[in-house]
Motif scaffolding. Structure first.
Motif, PDB file in Angstrom:
ATOM      1  N   LYS E  18      22.657 -58.167 -22.792  1.00 29.75           N
ATOM      2  CA  LYS E  18      23.678 -58.755 -23.663  1.00 29.75           C
ATOM      3  C   LYS E  18      24.330 -57.635 -24.438  1.00 29.75           C
ATOM      4  CE  LYS E  18      21.744 -63.261 -24.070  1.00 29.75           C
ATOM      5  NZ  LYS E  18      21.635 -64.500 -24.761  1.00 29.75           N
ATOM      6  N   VAL E  19      25.581 -57.379 -24.148  1.00 28.46           N
ATOM      7  CA  VAL E  19      26.239 -56.264 -24.824  1.00 28.46           C
ATOM      8  C   VAL E  19      26.953 -56.755 -26.080  1.00 28.46           C
ATOM      9  CG1 VAL E  19      27.968 -54.482 -24.596  1.00 28.46           C
ATOM     10  CG2 VAL E  19      26.433 -54.948 -22.718  1.00 28.46           C
ATOM     11  N   LEU E  20      27.599 -57.901 -25.996  1.00 28.35           N
ATOM     12  CA  LEU E  20      28.227 -58.483 -27.182  1.00 28.35           C
ATOM     13  C   LEU E  20      27.612 -59.848 -27.425  1.00 28.35           C
ATOM     14  CD1 LEU E  20      31.987 -57.671 -26.450  1.00 28.35           C
ATOM     15  CD2 LEU E  20      30.364 -56.363 -27.827  1.00 28.35           C
ATOM     16  N   SER E  38      28.417 -45.930 -33.122  1.00 28.46           N
ATOM     17  CA  SER E  38      27.876 -44.839 -32.326  1.00 28.46           C
ATOM     18  C   SER E  38      27.980 -45.198 -30.845  1.00 28.46           C
ATOM     19  CB  SER E  38      26.433 -44.569 -32.709  1.00 28.46           C
ATOM     20  OG  SER E  38      25.706 -45.752 -32.592  1.00 28.46           O
ATOM     21  N   SER E  39      27.659 -44.242 -30.016  1.00 25.34           N
ATOM     22  CA  SER E  39      27.824 -44.420 -28.585  1.00 25.34           C
ATOM     23  C   SER E  39      26.985 -45.589 -28.064  1.00 25.34           C
ATOM     24  CB  SER E  39      27.397 -43.125 -27.885  1.00 25.34           C
ATOM     25  OG  SER E  39      27.847 -43.139 -26.577  1.00 25.34           O
ATOM     26  N   GLY E  40      27.578 -46.373 -27.198  1.00 22.46           N
ATOM     27  CA  GLY E  40      26.836 -47.458 -26.563  1.00 22.46           C
ATOM     28  C   GLY E  40      26.729 -48.721 -27.396  1.00 22.46           C
ATOM     29  N   CYS E  41      27.466 -48.811 -28.505  1.00 21.48           N
ATOM     30  CA  CYS E  41      27.315 -49.990 -29.349  1.00 21.48           C
ATOM     31  C   CYS E  41      28.201 -51.132 -28.868  1.00 21.48           C
ATOM     32  CB  CYS E  41      27.621 -49.656 -30.801  1.00 21.48           C
ATOM     33  SG  CYS E  41      29.344 -49.282 -31.091  1.00 21.48           S
ATOM     34  N   GLY E  42      29.055 -50.880 -27.874  1.00 18.23           N
ATOM     35  CA  GLY E  42      29.844 -51.970 -27.320  1.00 18.23           C
ATOM     36  C   GLY E  42      31.305 -51.959 -27.709  1.00 18.23           C
ATOM     37  N   LYS E  43      31.763 -50.878 -28.271  1.00 18.37           N
ATOM     38  CA  LYS E  43      33.171 -50.799 -28.688  1.00 18.37           C
ATOM     39  C   LYS E  43      34.113 -50.947 -27.497  1.00 18.37           C
ATOM     40  CE  LYS E  43      32.683 -46.557 -30.182  1.00 18.37           C
ATOM     41  NZ  LYS E  43      31.266 -46.279 -29.870  1.00 18.37           N
ATOM     42  N   SER E  44      33.855 -50.103 -26.491  1.00 13.31           N
ATOM     43  CA  SER E  44      34.744 -50.153 -25.327  1.00 13.31           C
ATOM     44  C   SER E  44      34.653 -51.515 -24.663  1.00 13.31           C
ATOM     45  CB  SER E  44      34.360 -49.089 -24.311  1.00 13.31           C
ATOM     46  OG  SER E  44      34.412 -47.821 -24.883  1.00 13.31           O
ATOM     47  N   THR E  45      33.471 -52.050 -24.626  1.00 16.41           N
ATOM     48  CA  THR E  45      33.293 -53.354 -24.009  1.00 16.41           C
ATOM     49  C   THR E  45      34.157 -54.403 -24.707  1.00 16.41           C
ATOM     50  OG1 THR E  45      31.043 -52.694 -23.530  1.00 16.41           O
ATOM     51  CG2 THR E  45      31.551 -55.028 -23.325  1.00 16.41           C
ATOM     52  N   LEU E  46      34.127 -54.396 -26.013  1.00 14.46           N
ATOM     53  CA  LEU E  46      34.928 -55.355 -26.764  1.00 14.46           C
ATOM     54  C   LEU E  46      36.418 -55.153 -26.452  1.00 14.46           C
ATOM     55  CD1 LEU E  46      35.380 -57.506 -28.846  1.00 14.46           C
ATOM     56  CD2 LEU E  46      35.082 -55.808 -30.655  1.00 14.46           C
ATOM     57  N   THR E 192      36.878 -45.625 -31.835  1.00 16.15           N
ATOM     58  CA  THR E 192      36.539 -44.216 -32.004  1.00 16.15           C
ATOM     59  C   THR E 192      35.099 -44.111 -32.461  1.00 16.15           C
ATOM     60  OG1 THR E 192      37.130 -42.172 -33.122  1.00 16.15           O
ATOM     61  CG2 THR E 192      37.324 -44.189 -34.398  1.00 16.15           C
ATOM     62  N   HIS E 193      34.511 -42.928 -32.306  1.00 13.98           N
ATOM     63  CA  HIS E 193      33.290 -42.731 -33.068  1.00 13.98           C
ATOM     64  C   HIS E 193      33.427 -41.565 -34.032  1.00 13.98           C
ATOM     65  CE1 HIS E 193      31.889 -40.771 -29.099  1.00 13.98           C
ATOM     66  NE2 HIS E 193      32.286 -39.817 -29.869  1.00 13.98           N
ATOM     67  N   ASP E 194      34.683 -41.199 -34.252  1.00 16.16           N
ATOM     68  CA  ASP E 194      34.955 -40.156 -35.232  1.00 16.16           C
ATOM     69  C   ASP E 194      35.357 -40.847 -36.524  1.00 16.16           C
ATOM     70  OD1 ASP E 194      36.251 -38.376 -36.895  1.00 16.16           O
ATOM     71  OD2 ASP E 194      37.035 -37.177 -35.236  1.00 16.16           O
TER      72      ASP E 194
END
Ligand SMILES: Nc1ncnc2c1ncn2[C@@H]1O[C@H](COP(=O)(O)OP(=O)(O)OP(=O)(O)O)[C@@H](O)[C@H]1O
Ligand SMILES: Nc1ncnc2c1ncn2[C@@H]1O[C@H](COP(=O)(O)OP(=O)(O)OP(=O)(O)O)[C@@H](O)[C@H]1O
Ligand SMILES: [Mg+2]
Ligand SMILES: [Mg+2]
Lengths: 359, 297, 301, 387, 359
Positions: E18-20, E38-46, E192-194
């Protein structure tokens, strides 16, 4: 100065492309030298020449007073850390650390001793049996440093060791490298294009451009008294504001403004005149209550705001030139608001219009 | 005080020593063998190579031989069709398999396995399947379609395409795998960008993905073309060059001249023509493609 | 944490409904089905035929499954079919093939991988020229080189020996394999190579300790290509060795190409399958690795 | 002593025949090491490679004729004149032309082992019965009967789609339809004028008839063609005496189920080709001795009988009894003893010329648009350039 | 608020992962929303769900009040910019910009008009005929933005558009994107993660972790009043100092120190007590002359100095916890020196020890 690395008249060509040209550089024993420059300026190339991974076209390289121009990389007494870590994926951490030592046919117990020491220093003892794939980015970078460490060499070469890591980790490892240098006292040559890294780590910084060294100096000097406009613009983030104008007597004329030069130390000792650029760093512009003390004051309209949390960057225009000011993170301002700025030329820089050299 | 620059000859010594087999092969076998062949193509060698010079006689005879001309035409027809079809089929199959389908492994293996079989086997089986007496034609006829005719191997005009069917069957699997690997290497974000741009899948393949797969196409091209130029076994096993001389190919001409007609000189002349053509095309291309300083120094 | 309690959702929600029998799927799986049949058909015919008796074969239909399954043809092909006077089928040839294939595959891969490594990482002057010649060599029809190589082997005294044959296979495998290995090694990160040099590893040290352990996929591809090629070779096997070490393709040729008498198609097919069994097995076993290796060796140019 | 013998006799009857040699040879205390490679072409490639590669075998089978000339010139083959003289081959080999073909500059280099003749037509009784016409007794009748067969859904002439079969058909027509002189002046003397003449034109006319009659023949291998005759699908096939083996396997009886007409029933004569064994120059004395023994053995009456009965060919010596042979073979033997003989084309033509003629007829038979005149013109060219 | 993008009860699973999970998010018209994590938290997925590039498992997505859950990406009125640029390498810049439009069968002059406008806005007119390979990183990124721009859509989606660029370029393009947003007024969703990017660009930031949104607020709020320790530590560079201790009455006890809580605003309004972490940002520690005003003062030993030019970071220890302080770039201090720090809890944060929520 006691020299650790000496580079004399170094040339390097890739086919017809001259990447390094007549480069001279002396690095003292125990010094932390950072090579800083934009992408493609030849930093990695220089480092590879020092390491012996590239054959130089002309010139000499001495390490610890020995001419090593034609020596094998492993015989130069250097250790190297790469951007991509370059860990041997099929060996575990211990294997990675010992590979070079085994190649050098060191006795087993000596190898064990060195690995122990390095892994203590870098706190990677629990990881010794893991493969690189099972390590996080920061751990990998530490192992990569360890691989240089165990070789017990005098000169460490770093090629952008942190640029693959995320901002947070980068800041942490930066501190670690600094500590390592303080503890070991080796000579370190460190390539980066991150100026924060350069500023925080270096004893001296060499700013490179197009295969040549533009300025070689301490971070404070480079930051405070850049030798030319390129260095001035390159160093500092957000970068320096430039106003193009003219020096006449003891004022700098730009647009309708006449900014008094009082307090500016000319490089030659004497005031000069003529076309020039005035460079002022965003953090040296005074705002708020302190404006009253500034020798020159001006009102501007805020055109853009970038709050970074700790600071707030304000974009505006001064005499038709874009101008950026750094304010406190707490400052409450809005786009379109009017703001009074104070400029103090004692912290500014002046550059000749044509030669771009510091005046 | 400057140490002299060490001799260039001994830098990379191990590398040079390690490359000796390659150098020897390149110089002695490929260059030497080619030169030897060319030299003897000007002789009147029969069953054995003999230095009896005859000038260009062998070439004159070669180019006035209908069978040789037909062989070249056949190689052209076969080669071009093979090249086009194997790429098209290989790519389409790869694209289909790339659709996250079920049974991917099975289907891929089924398509690939013919490559493991020798041409002798391939030729034999397809000769059989295409035989009107008991192959596909007879089966379809036994289903009641009496007028059905499918006997490419027995019709001189299209026999070469009968060979093509078998060649494709054997070779397209490898191309499919290569293409599949290439497709999997494409940045997924490009696909996403195309979808956001509303570009239909087929257009994305043709205008975006295929141009991005150039390196795979190069490797595949080398593999396929080397196979085409060398084609011999398949022909011998499947048609023996017939009916008539309708499926003769240059390599078979060479072999027949050398070992059936005991006329080595003629065989060498034919070889020389093949080698020359290949050299003219391949060497400049290979130098551009693989030489130069594109890669690390 | 943010928690917007939402009302009941209406309208489209969740995954987009996809019909299992959408036009796309019918087209996709339909095509794949047809394709699979096309590719599998010959193997089917071979197997079915090899299990039939001769009377049944004369009846015609090559596609019909055997009414009476017999393993006689297999036994005959493996152990009884005659080559001239020796009637031990493919069995001796099989072991000869094994004896030829193993050293040839190993030697050719070793040499090609070292070549590829030298070309990728230790370029020396002229390396490109040799490589270009090698690529040219890939296009030379084998027949053309038959005599020159006979003479060369004679001169070095290896003609007729197994060693000679192994060398021939190595030579003809070299171009394509070198290309694959070179591409693969070029795609490995250069910094690894540099790190190893700083660590004092030499040409061979880096090759064995760093490169080889990282190259399983491409070695698999090379192995598959070579096993297939060498196992199926007939010409070199028969021209460059002596009868006691003829590979099984010679027996196969003798079984299949005998010019007189009734053709025993079932035995032919059984012999054919048996001969193809080794490469086939390797394909079936290592399919995934093969694709991965191809991706590594072919995609990067 | 072990002696490696290389040959391309791999199929049933052939292998059985070779076995007679091997057994006899093994009986002398030597060992026959059998090296069989199916397909003459591959076998020749191997043989020549082995000889040039300096790794010769003990003995090898070769088509007896001009093929081996160069090997002899290159000094790769052993002169076996001494053995021939000791065994008196000159006196026993019949016809003598067989031994002549082994002779270069007066020296003998090979041991002929059998005689094959090409000039036969094999006719299916069943086919003609089905068509309701009598079985023809010569080529003219055969041609005349063709339309009736076609009407009955039969193929008048079965012909495999391979060059050597098509060339063979032509040469048989050549031998059977015109006088020997023409045959010899074209093939032996390479007289292009004769080749361009009216008599040869008539043969091309006959070949063109044959082409029309064989138009529906799609088989490749000669034995598949023979099978068409056996099963009555085709009226007849022009093929050498080895075809008889096929009828035997199918348990057909000559005269009842099929007929054989030597010389196509026109000119009753046979050409005398055949196979011979050659012996490379070896260094090892024991092997040399073994070679000599093998050579001598091959022409011994007992081996000849055993071998040729299995092989379906005629023995090379006239002094032996072959009463066990069947009808057709007996016909051959009679012709042989009566001396109605022609030299085989393989002895007259180089393989290169033979190959060119093959190619010509491959084209001719597969492409009905090539007229007899065109083909003859090309034929003349080949003869002009032949050596 | 006028909603531009509405996400309702969104679930997304990759197979069993389950990513989101039950994600709800409303984005206003013209808003600049940054997804940070942070990386892998699902941002791109969303982001991919919004774009329609991934099929959602459950829930709905509305764009401009239209339910687009099942719509094709090209029909959603969105434009997207990718991290790897994802330019079509075989087409020149113009081809890249026009390919989508041609495909939508727009008339030629309309296409030309849009390309002209976009290339003016992004200043890429001189590049129109070049292939992507002949462009620098920054130029490529601009073209990628242009490709979204020509589509004339309401919602722009950015997936780490700047993370492949070097620091300087990143800073420049950041400003450009901000300007673009000000000029166009479109809705923008930016991954972003910046955190500097997030802080400077966003109207609102959504901090994500493990497929859920931790905090959705304005940059100032997130920076100043993080809802939990994770957010507090994540935001800010150099990152917040944490002191683990206990609240007792109106003081925070850590080691021997008792720091008065006066001035701290509790989230609940009332003071609480118990185990807690005290978080203080390095830039909120007072040094120099101003120390005198601080309610709590302490002397420390400087263990490491990192001058960044504009600032100087000082590492030390407070009650056994590593502690970092930001000082002026001009400050002259040395390692080992004693320094007096002043802490003001009005700018600090307190988090519960176990729940890690803000107190
Ligand atoms: N093998 C090579 N062949 C040709 N040119 C090269 C080669 N390696 C580097 N260069 C060129 O030399 C110049 C300097 O490259 P170098 O790698 O030293 O740059 P850099 O300063 O390290 O940049 P970066 O920060 O991107 O790593 C570049 O212009 C590059 O294109
Ligand atoms: N196709 C997929 N199949 C299975 N898991 C996936 C897939 N794509 C992403 N994931 C997983 O989903 C999680 C979220 O991935 P996502 O790409 O959204 O992260 P992200 O926040 O964009 O990270 P980054 O900053 O590294 O881009 C990750 O744990 C990832 O491993
Ligand atoms: Mg670099
Ligand atoms: Mg992402």
């Amino acid at each position: 100065m006691n020299k650790s690395v000496e580079i004399k008249n170094l040339d390097l060509e890739f086919g017809a492309v001259k990447v390094l040209q007549n480069l001279n550089l002396d690095i003292g024993k125990g010094e932390f030298l950072v090579l800083l420059g934009s992408s493609g300026c030849g930093k990695s190339t220089l480092l590879n020449c020092i390491a012996g991974l590239l054959d130089v076209t002309a010139g000499q390289i001495h390490i610890n007073d020995k001419n090593v121009t034609w020596a094998e990389p492993s015989e130069r007494g250097i250790g190297m850390v790469f951007q991509s870590y370059a860990l041997y994926p099929q060996m575990n951490v211990e294997g990675n650390l010992s590979f070079g030592l085994k190649n050098a046919k060191l006795p087993k117990d000596e190898i064990a001793k060195r690995i122990k020491r390095a892994s203590e220093i870098l706190q990677i003892e629990p990881l010794l049996k893991r493969k690189p794939a099972a390590l996080s980015g920061g751990q990998r970078q530490r192992v990569a440093i360890g691989r240089a460490l165990v070789r017990d060499v005098d000169v460490f070469l770093f090629d952008e060791p942190l640029s693959n890591l995320d901002a947070k980790l980068r800041a942490d490892l930066r501190v670690e490298i600094k500590r390592l240098h303080q503890n070991l006292g080796n000579t370190m040559v460190y390539v980066t294009h991150d100026q924060i890294e350069a500023m925080t780590l270096a004893d001296r910084i060499a700013i490179m451009r197009g295969g040549q060294i533009m300025q070689l100096d301490s971070p404070e000097e480079i930051y405070g008294r850049p030798v030319n406009k390129y260095v001035a613009g390159f160093i500092g983030s957000p970068s320096m504001n430039f106003l193009e104008g003219r020096i006449e007597g003891d004022v700098f004329l730009v647009g309708d403004l006449a900014i008094p030069l009082a307090g500016y130390e000319f490089a030659s000792g004497n005031a000069v005149s003529g076309e020039a650029s005035l460079g002022i760093r965003p953090e040296h512009v005074v705002t708020g209550e302190l404006v009253g003390n500034a020798p020159f004051q001006i009102d501007i309209d805020v055109s853009l705001i970038e709050p970074t949390g700790s600071d707030t960057l304000v974009d505006c225009e001064v005499a038709g030139h874009p101008f950026r000011v750094r304010m406190d993170g707490q400052a409450k301002i809005k786009v379109g608001e009017r703001l009074r700025l104070g400029l103090d030329l004692s912290k500014a820089s002046l550059f000749d219009k044509t030669s771009e050299l510091r005046l | 005080m400057a140490d002299a620059r060490p001799s260039q000859l001994f830098r990379n010594k191990s590398a040079k020593i390690a490359a000796i087999p390659m150098i020897v092969t390149a110089l002695f076998v490929f260059v030497g063998g080619t030169a030897w062949t060319i030299v003897y193509s000007f002789t009147k060698s029969g069953l054995l190579p003999r230095l009896k010079w005859v000038g260009l006689d062998q070439y004159e005879r070669l180019w006035s031989t209908k069978r040789w001309i037909v062989s070249i035409e056949n190689l052209m027809i076969y080669g071009l069709s093979m090249l086009v079809l194997v790429f098209v089929i290989g790519f389409i199959l790869a694209a289909l398999i790339d659709q996250k389908i079920r049974f991917e492994n099975t289907i891929r293996t089924v398509i690939l396995y013919p490559y493991a079989l020798s041409f002798v086997v391939t030729g034999l089986v397809w000769q059989w399947i295409l035989n009107p007496e008991f192959g596909i034609e007879s089966i379809v006829r036994s289903w009641g379609w009496e007028s059905f005719a499918f006997d490419p191997l027995y019709n001189a005009d299209i026999a070469i395409f009968g060979v093509l069917i078998a060649g494709l069957w054997q070779g397209s699997g490898l191309v499919m795998v290569l293409m599949l690997a290439g497709l999997r290497g494409i940045d997924q974000e490009v696909w996403k960008a195309a979808r956001v741009d509303g570009i239909p899948a087929w257009k994305t393949y043709i205008f975006i993905v295929i141009p991005m797969m150039r390196p795979v196409f190069i490797t595949t091209l080398v593999l396929v073309v080397t196979g085409i130029v060398k084609i011999y076994d398949l022909i011998v096993a499947q048609t023996g060059g017939g009916p008539g001389i309708s499926t003769e190919v240059p390599a078979k001409y060479v072999y027949d001249m050398m070992f059936q007609a005991n006329n080595l000189g003629q065989g060498f002349a034919a070889s020389t023509m093949m080698l020359l053509t290949v050299a003219l095309v391949v060497i400049p291309w290979a130098f551009l493609e693989f030489g130069g300083s594109k890669k690390r120094g | 944490m943010v928690d917007i309690t939402s009302s009941q959702l209406s309208g489209p929600q969740g995954p987009k409904p996809r019909k299992a029998l959408s036009r796309r799927n019918i087209l996709l799986y339909g095509t794949l089905f047809v394709v699979t049949v096309y590719y599998a058909l010959p193997l089917y015919v071979m197997i079915v035929t090899s299990l039939k008796g001769m009377p049944e074969i004369r009846l015609g239909n090559i596609f019909s499954p055997p009414v009476e399954v017999t393993f006689e043809p297999w036994v005959k092909a493996w152990a009884q079919a005659c080559t001239g006077l020796t009637c031990d089928g493919l069995s001796t040839g099989f072991w000869n093939s094994v004896r030829i294939t193993i050293p040839s595959v190993i030697l050719s891969i070793v040499i090609a991988s070292v070549n590829g490594y030298a070309l990728a990482n230790w370029k020396f002057k002229g390396a490109d020229a040799f490589f270009t010649i090698l690529i040219f060599g890939a296009f030379i029809p084998y027949q053309v080189m038959l005599y020159p190589i006979v003479i060369m082997l004679r001169e070095i005294g290896l003609y007729g020996s197994l060693t000679g044959l192994v060398i021939v296979h190595t030579i003809f495998g070299m171009p394509i394999l070198t290309l694959l290995f070179r591409n693969y090694f070029t795609s490995l990160p250069e910094e690894l190579f540099k790190a190893a040099r700083v660590d004092g590893a030499g040409f061979w040290g880096i090759y064995f300790r760093i490169m080889v352990p990282m190259s399983l996929p491409i070695f698999t591809v090379a192995m598959i290509l070579q096993v297939t090629g060498i196992w199926n070779d007939f010409l070199f096997g028969v021209v460059y060795t002596r009868p006691e070490s003829y590979p099984m393709t010679v027996s196969l040729n003798n079984i299949v190409n005998s010019t007189q008498g009734v053709k025993e198609y079932n035995v032919n097919m059984a012999a054919t399958i048996i001969t193809g069994l080794v490469p086939l097995t390797i394909y079936f076993v290592s399919g995934k690795l093969f694709v991965r290796g191809i991706a590594a060796g072919a995609v990067k140019g | 002593t072990e002696l490696e013998v290389m040959h391309w006799w791999t199929s049933g009857g052939e292998a059985a025949a070779v076995k007679e040699f091997a057994d006899a040879f093994n009986g002398t205390g030597n060992t026959w090491v059998d090296a069989a490679i199916a397909g003459g072409e591959a076998a020749r490639a191997v043989m020549v490679s082995r000889l040039t590669g300096g790794d010769p075998m003990g003995a090898f089978q070769f088509n007896h004729g001009r093929q081996a000339e160069e090997l002899i010139e290159a000094g790769l083959l052993r002169d076996i004149t001494d053995i021939a003289e000791a065994e008196g081959w000159k006196d026993i080999v019949n016809p003598p032309s067989l031994l002549d073909a082994c002779t270069v500059d007066g020296r003998i280099y090979c041991a002929p082992v059998n005689i094959h003749s090409w000039q036969w037509i094999w006719l299916s009784h069943k086919a003609y019965d089905d068509a309701g016409i009598p079985v023809p007794s010569n080529w003219t009748e055969f041609v005349a009967a063709a339309p009736a067969l076609t009407e009955a859904g039969k193929l008048p002439l079965a012909l495999g789609q391979q060059g050597w079969q098509q060339r063979g058909l032509f040469n048989v027509l050549f031998a059977a339809l015109v006088s020997n002189d023409v045959f010899l002046s074209v093939y032996r003397d390479k007289d292009a004028e004769v080749a361009a003449g009216a008599e040869v034109a008539a043969i091309f006319g006959a070949a063109s008839d044959a082409r029309a009659m064989a138009a529906g023949s799609t088989v490749q291998n000669w034995n598949d063609a023979t099978n068409l005759v056996i099963t009555g699908q085709a009226g007849g096939q022009v093929m050498g005496d080895w075809a008889q083996g096929e009828f035997a396997v199918a348990e057909q009886v000559a005269g009842e189920d099929y007929s054989c007409l030597p010389g196509l029933g026109m000119t009753e004569l046979l050409s005398t080709g055949g196979d011979a064994f050659y012996f490379p120059v070896l260094n090892d004395d024991a092997e040399k001795a073994a070679q000599a023994e093998l050579a001598a053995l091959m022409l011994k009456p007992a081996t000849q009988v055993a071998f040729n009965l299995k092989k379906g060919s005629l023995p090379v010596r006239g002094d032996i009894d072959l009463s066990t042979a069947n009808d057709c073979m007996q016909k051959g033997l009679e012709l042989l003893s009566s001396g109605a003989l022609l030299p085989d084309t393989a002895m007259l033509n180089t393989p290169d010329t033979a190959d060119q003629i093959s190619t010509l007829f491959v084209e001719f038979f597969s492409d009905p648009t090539i007229t007899a005149e065109d083909a003859q013109a090309q034929f003349v060219k080949i003869i002009e350039n032949a050596e």
